[in-house]
Design a protein around this motif. Structure first.
Motif, PDB file in Angstrom:
ATOM      1  N   GLY A 151      -0.634  -5.761  11.082  1.00 55.77           N
ATOM      2  CA  GLY A 151       0.712  -5.370  10.697  1.00 55.77           C
ATOM      3  C   GLY A 151       1.004  -5.616   9.229  1.00 55.77           C
ATOM      4  N   ILE A 152       0.524  -6.745   8.710  1.00 51.64           N
ATOM      5  CA  ILE A 152       0.716  -7.054   7.284  1.00 51.64           C
ATOM      6  C   ILE A 152      -0.041  -6.041   6.432  1.00 51.64           C
ATOM      7  CG2 ILE A 152       0.324  -8.757   5.463  1.00 51.64           C
ATOM      8  CD1 ILE A 152       0.533 -10.944   7.655  1.00 51.64           C
ATOM      9  N   ALA A 153      -1.249  -5.708   6.849  1.00 50.79           N
ATOM     10  CA  ALA A 153      -2.120  -4.846   6.044  1.00 50.79           C
ATOM     11  C   ALA A 153      -1.654  -3.398   6.009  1.00 50.79           C
ATOM     12  CB  ALA A 153      -3.552  -4.920   6.569  1.00 50.79           C
ATOM     13  N   LYS A 154      -1.172  -2.891   7.127  1.00 50.94           N
ATOM     14  CA  LYS A 154      -0.909  -1.443   7.188  1.00 50.94           C
ATOM     15  C   LYS A 154       0.410  -1.091   7.851  1.00 50.94           C
ATOM     16  CE  LYS A 154      -3.949  -1.025  11.255  1.00 50.94           C
ATOM     17  NZ  LYS A 154      -5.011  -0.278  11.935  1.00 50.94           N
ATOM     18  N   HIS A 155       1.440  -1.924   7.657  1.00 47.54           N
ATOM     19  CA  HIS A 155       2.747  -1.584   8.233  1.00 47.54           C
ATOM     20  C   HIS A 155       3.307  -0.296   7.635  1.00 47.54           C
ATOM     21  CE1 HIS A 155       3.534  -4.410   4.860  1.00 47.54           C
ATOM     22  NE2 HIS A 155       4.587  -3.648   4.616  1.00 47.54           N
ATOM     23  N   ASN A 156       2.877   0.063   6.415  1.00 44.23           N
ATOM     24  CA  ASN A 156       3.345   1.302   5.799  1.00 44.23           C
ATOM     25  C   ASN A 156       2.483   2.511   6.158  1.00 44.23           C
ATOM     26  OD1 ASN A 156       5.590   0.226   4.374  1.00 44.23           O
ATOM     27  ND2 ASN A 156       4.198  -0.645   2.853  1.00 44.23           N
ATOM     28  N   GLY A 157       1.475   2.302   6.973  1.00 40.84           N
ATOM     29  CA  GLY A 157       0.601   3.397   7.379  1.00 40.84           C
ATOM     30  C   GLY A 157      -0.855   3.060   7.135  1.00 40.84           C
ATOM     31  N   PRO A 158      -1.777   3.947   7.515  1.00 40.75           N
ATOM     32  CA  PRO A 158      -3.210   3.702   7.318  1.00 40.75           C
ATOM     33  C   PRO A 158      -3.530   3.457   5.845  1.00 40.75           C
ATOM     34  CG  PRO A 158      -2.860   5.603   8.750  1.00 40.75           C
ATOM     35  CD  PRO A 158      -1.516   5.239   8.198  1.00 40.75           C
TER      36      PRO A 158
END
Length: 408
Positions: A151-158
């Motif tokens: 979630g931290i790494a890609k909450h804004n998308g892939p």
């Protein structure tokens, strides 16, 4: 009751370093608690949102922003029957990687780090929670669950294209499936970030007198909010009037996300959290109409707040601080604090590794620590406008000492 597509702690993919689970806290609740107790989380109280932290006691900092994001995220997660503990954990951690001076500091550090793999605050947040927090006996980092890290790494998308080194480095040993979307919980955290800063930047811009209430009352969405308040409460006090209008604006954004996301999820009919990840698009979204209106509001804020002459002048000053600290530490790494000396010895003559170490150190600084360390190392007082003064502020000499103790 949680939805079938919600993240289930009993089905978590676990932690990089296995550990016994708690009898009374879920794994996602433990993640949230570890984030709250992290040193990096506490430092957010003295990191810029838009205004430098000492410019006013009422302006948002990264800490108050993160708390507001978590509050919004819990509300939306509850309405969508998602796991609110995972949602809150991602929301509270989403800005841990921000360097001092907000996006200005990030822009400066990213430019300096371009020859060494770049700098990105989301990737740096992963580095903080997996390596730089060093309090536990058995591992570096917080040993968070796969779902929270995802979630931290890609909450804004892939994450596609060139992956920032801090994220790529961790992903090699713990695959976060960067090519897919994140869970619905992480997507809620991302939209809650948008809602929170759209709302509080309007508050802070008004308080800073960068624009007027009358100007806000002409913007999309806000025009109807002010009209509604005026209809119900004619002659209302100036401060109450704007607060009531912005409260309604806040509510409209939250309700829009809930309504649209429910429709998106119903159309997909996911039978698991994996279906959410593989949907090929974000499930948690604004409606096209609200998103279009928000773009107009953001354009207004960009010109009237983020690029206001006072803010631009401060951006130039703090950019210079980062631009001068980085080469100084690269040329004289021995001036770094003693707890960083072992890491310096480990990198040896590797300039890339040294640059990443320097970026770790600078990005972890609070606004005030960066200001006083820069002044100390350069042998002068902080520039006008950067020196804290007035009621509620402590003496500059005390700030130097406090900043040293804070980072030791």
């Amino acid at each position: 009751m949680r939805a079938i597509y919600a993240s289930d702690p009993a089905q978590s993919r676990g932690r990089l370093y296995p550990e016994d689970e708690s009898h009374f806290r879920s794994c996602f609740q433990r993640d949230r608690d570890r984030i709250i107790h992290a040193s990096a989380f506490r430092r957010l109280k003295h990191k810029t949102q838009v205004f430098i932290e000492h410019e006013g006691d009422y302006f948002r900092t990264r800490l108050t922003h993160s708390i507001e994001v978590a509050q919004v995220a819990r509300t939306i997660a509850g309405a969508l029957n998602l796991n609110d503990e995972l949602t809150e954990a991602v929301a509270l951690a989403h800005d841990l990687g921000h360097p001092p001076f907000g996006h200005t500091g990030e822009d400066a550090l990213a430019a300096l780090m371009k020859p060494y793999g770049g700098f990105d605050h989301n990737a740096q947040a992963i580095r903080i929670v997996t390596a730089l927090e060093r309090h536990y006996a058995e591992w570096d980092g917080l040993n968070l669950t796969w779902e929270t890290l995802e979630g931290i790494a890609k909450h804004n998308g892939p994450v596609t294209g060139v992956i920032p080194f801090a994220l790529a480095d961790y992903n090699r040993k713990h695959d976060l499936e960067l090519h897919t979307h994140a869970s619905a919980e992480a997507q809620v955290a991302a939209l809650s970030d948008d809602i929170a800063y759209n709302n509080h930047d309007l508050h802070d811009g008004l308080r800073a007198e960068l624009f007027s209430t009358d100007e806000l009352a002409e913007l999309p969405i806000l025009k109807d909010c002010f009209a509604g308040v005026d209809s119900l409460y004619p002659g209302l006090n100036y401060y109450r009037r704007r607060h009531e209008a912005l409260r309604r604006f806040f509510g409209i954004l939250v309700e829009d996300v809930i309504e649209v996301s429910r429709a998106n999820i119903a159309a997909l009919n996911p039978q698991s959290v994996t279906d959410i990840r593989l949907a090929g698009r974000m499930m948690v979204q604004f409606s096209p109409a609200v998103w279009s209106d928000l773009k107009q509001i953001r354009e207004f804020l960009f010109h009237r707040m983020y690029r206001a002459p006072e803010v631009v002048e401060m951006r130039q000053k703090v950019t210079r601080i980062v631009e001068e600290l980085f080469p100084l530490f690269m040329e004289r790494p021995e001036v770094l604090p003693k707890q960083w000396r072992k890491d310096i010895d480990d990198v040896g003559d590797d300039k890339i590794a040294l640059a990443r170490l320097v970026a770790d150190y600078i990005s972890g600084m609070t606004d005030r620590f960066a200001i006083v360390e820069h002044a100390r190392l350069m042998g002068h007082d902080p520039e006008p406008g950067l020196r804290a003064s007035g009621p509620g502020h402590i003496r500059y000499a005390d700030r130097v000492e406090e900043a040293r103790l804070e980072d030791e």
